[in-house]
Write an enzyme that holds these catalytic residues in place. Structure first.
Site, PDB file in Angstrom:
ATOM      1  N   LYS A 128       0.859  -1.187   0.000  1.00  6.10           N
ATOM      2  CA  LYS A 128       0.000   0.000   0.000  1.00  6.10           C
ATOM      3  C   LYS A 128       0.888   1.227   0.000  1.00  6.10           C
ATOM      4  CE  LYS A 128      -4.358   1.101  -0.014  1.00  6.10           C
ATOM      5  NZ  LYS A 128      -5.466   0.389  -0.657  1.00  6.10           N
ATOM      6  N   ASP A 168      -6.897   4.349  -4.788  1.00  9.73           N
ATOM      7  CA  ASP A 168      -7.630   4.146  -3.524  1.00  9.73           C
ATOM      8  C   ASP A 168      -8.278   5.497  -3.228  1.00  9.73           C
ATOM      9  OD1 ASP A 168      -8.006   2.139  -1.162  1.00  9.73           O
ATOM     10  OD2 ASP A 168      -7.386   3.956  -0.140  1.00  9.73           O
ATOM     11  N   ASN A 242     -15.664   6.117  -5.523  1.00  5.87           N
ATOM     12  CA  ASN A 242     -15.647   5.033  -6.506  1.00  5.87           C
ATOM     13  C   ASN A 242     -16.415   3.799  -6.024  1.00  5.87           C
ATOM     14  OD1 ASN A 242     -14.244   2.360  -7.313  1.00  5.87           O
ATOM     15  ND2 ASN A 242     -13.776   3.743  -8.980  1.00  5.87           N
TER      16      ASN A 242
END
Ligand code: NDP
Length: 453
Positions: A128, A168, A242
């Protein structure tokens, strides 16, 4: 030493070695404690010190990002990439641009990503990254200059067989475009080093929709196990980014009624269903706040943050059958879980990463509300990212229908493996345990086979 004591020793050490990283500790505690039945049965994980090893990232990169704002002033942010585990494949995981980003948040997300990626059945490791840069209120040119400055450091650490980031929170199609453009300029190579790319330059159809659609497919599988369906169900959805937007879209496709959405300032409730086109215009075209929504959808109600219940969130206090937390971590508290239960909610399906607090999770389990953990339910995004990598490798581009068939099948398989693992360990339907054990087993066995590296 008992197995429980072994797990607690690893967690205690982690608390000392990761001070102030609350979300990371929360995520590791949830995973490690749920592994107890597996570790009691199989001694090799303890003998090989797997827990001690798996909670430490293989590499954490922290860097400075200097960029020039529209006034010509130098601004500075932190950049991160936590390459957590590559036992089953190259690092893969999104980039988050949000002011709350710090090393602890990056480590929690990277740690969760390891098991999520393993559950997809695909060859991808966990990572990440991101920055504490706040895209809100920035001009398009400022976003571009920030992305270019961020990639000017990140490019040294990624590669198509090494680490392939995606989007993200705060990183969508626009940011991926600017990041990719800068990578190409620096390296002179057109490589599939990011996923979520534009359709004209190597993106996959349905990548944008995949996390939301996949989350709904997962819920569909779970309900079907208990002879129920989403048709006609009132669904409370949080978030309006999203994941939330595409969750709402797919819920409509399957005949459900998505009654809400939210952002960091407030919640929209519409009993007959959210106006998806209006929502998309406000969020995707104008990048605006939801307080604008009520004026274009007359049947809706806007509940501002200051009117939320104490220690809770308005969205979970609406009457609903299924809840889809799809905004951010720790957005569904004990107060919220109690309200959902009182109002007859039968399933909580996590679209976001770790949206449920530990005490809420305990209450949900005790009260036998069906619960889909994010690492299983929201894995459709990363799975489709891997499909994008496959298409890039073979220079192909599949149709929307082809990708959708694969996504639906992957979500069905993730549900199956999580459910069957819960049955194997005597806790049928406890998908937290099922998903954690299934993901862990695959990664841990690979680590053992690869030796002490
Ligand atoms: P977006 O940036 O597109 O949307 C995030 C949404 O959550 C926005 O509505 C935002 O509101 C809201 N939000 C963010 N932070 C907070 C906060 N602190 N309090 C209240 N609301 C907040 O992100 P995504 O939709 O991509 O991601 C949502 C979740 O899904 C995250 O947990 C992410 O990690 C997870 N996820 C995303 C995947 C993907 O493919 N995109 C894949 C797997 C998981 P506002 O606009 O006001 O900030």
């Amino acid at each position: 030493m008992s197995t429980k004591a072994y797990i607690e020793r690893v967690l205690n050490t982690l608390e000392v070695t990761s001070p102030g990283q609350d979300e990371f500790y929360q995520a590791t505690e949830e995973v490690l404690l749920s592994l107890l039945p597996l570790l009691e049965e199989e001694s090799r994980y303890e003998e090989q010190n797997i827990l001690e090893r798996i909670v430490i990232p293989e590499r954490s990169i922290i860097f400075r990002v200097n960029w020039i704002d529209d006034m010509g002033k130098i601004q500075t942010n932190f950049g991160y990439r936590v390459q957590f585990n590559s036992a089953i494949g190259p690092y893969k995981g999104g980039l988050r641009f949000h002011p709350s980003v710090n090393l602890g948040i990056m480590k929690f997300l990277g740690f969760e990503q390891i098991f999520k990626n393993a559950l997809t059945g695909l060859q991808i490791g966990g990572a990440k990254g991101g920055s504490n840069f706040d895209p809100k209120g920035k001009s398009d040119n400022e976003i571009m200059r920030f992305c270019q400055a961020f990639m000017t450091e990140l490019y040294k650490h990624i590669g198509k067989h090494k680490d392939v980031p995606a989007g993200d929170i705060g990183v969508g199609a626009r940011e991926i475009g600017y990041l990719f453009g800068q990578y190409k300029k620096i390296t002179g190579e057109f490589d599939g080093i990011l996923t979520g790319k534009g359709l004209n330059w190597g993106g996959s159809r349905e990548r944008k929709e995949a996390t939301g659609y996949g989350s709904v497919y997962f819920a569909e599988n779970f309900l079907a196990k208990y002879n129920k369906s989403l048709k006609g169900k009132r669904c409370a959805v949080s978030g309006s980014g999203n994941v939330a937007i595409h969750t709402i879209e797919k819920l409509y496709d399957l005949g459900a009624i998505p009654i809400s959405c939210s952002d960091s300032r407030g919640t929209i409730y519409h009993k007959e269903g959210i106006d998806l086109a209006a929502l998309k215009t406000i969020k995707e075209v104008h990048h605006d706040s939801l307080d604008k929504y009520a004026s274009v959808d007359s049947g809706s109600l806007y509940i501002p943050l200051k009117e939320y219940p104490k220690d809770g969130h308005a969205v979970w206090h609406l009457e609903c059958d299924v809840a889809f937390p799809s905004a951010t971590q720790n957005e569904l508290t004990l107060v919220d879980a109690k309200a959902l239960h009182k109002n007859g909610c039968i399933l909580i399906n996590e679209g976001a990463n770790m949206p449920t607090t530990p005490d809420a999770l305990k209450y949900i389990k005790e009260n036998k509300i069906l619960f889909s953990p994010g690492k299983a339910a929201n894995a459709g995004g990363v799975a489709t990212s891997q499909l994008e990598m496959s298409q890039n490798a073979s220079m192909a581009q599949w149709s929307f229908e082809e990708v959708d068939i694969k996504l639906r099948s992957i979500m069905g398989n993730i549900f199956k493996i999580a459910y069957e693992t819960s049955v194997e360990f005597g806790c049928e339907g406890d998908l937290v345990t099922g998903a954690n054990i299934a993901g862990f087993r695959k990664v841990a066995d690979s680590m053992i086979e690869q030796g002490a590296v």
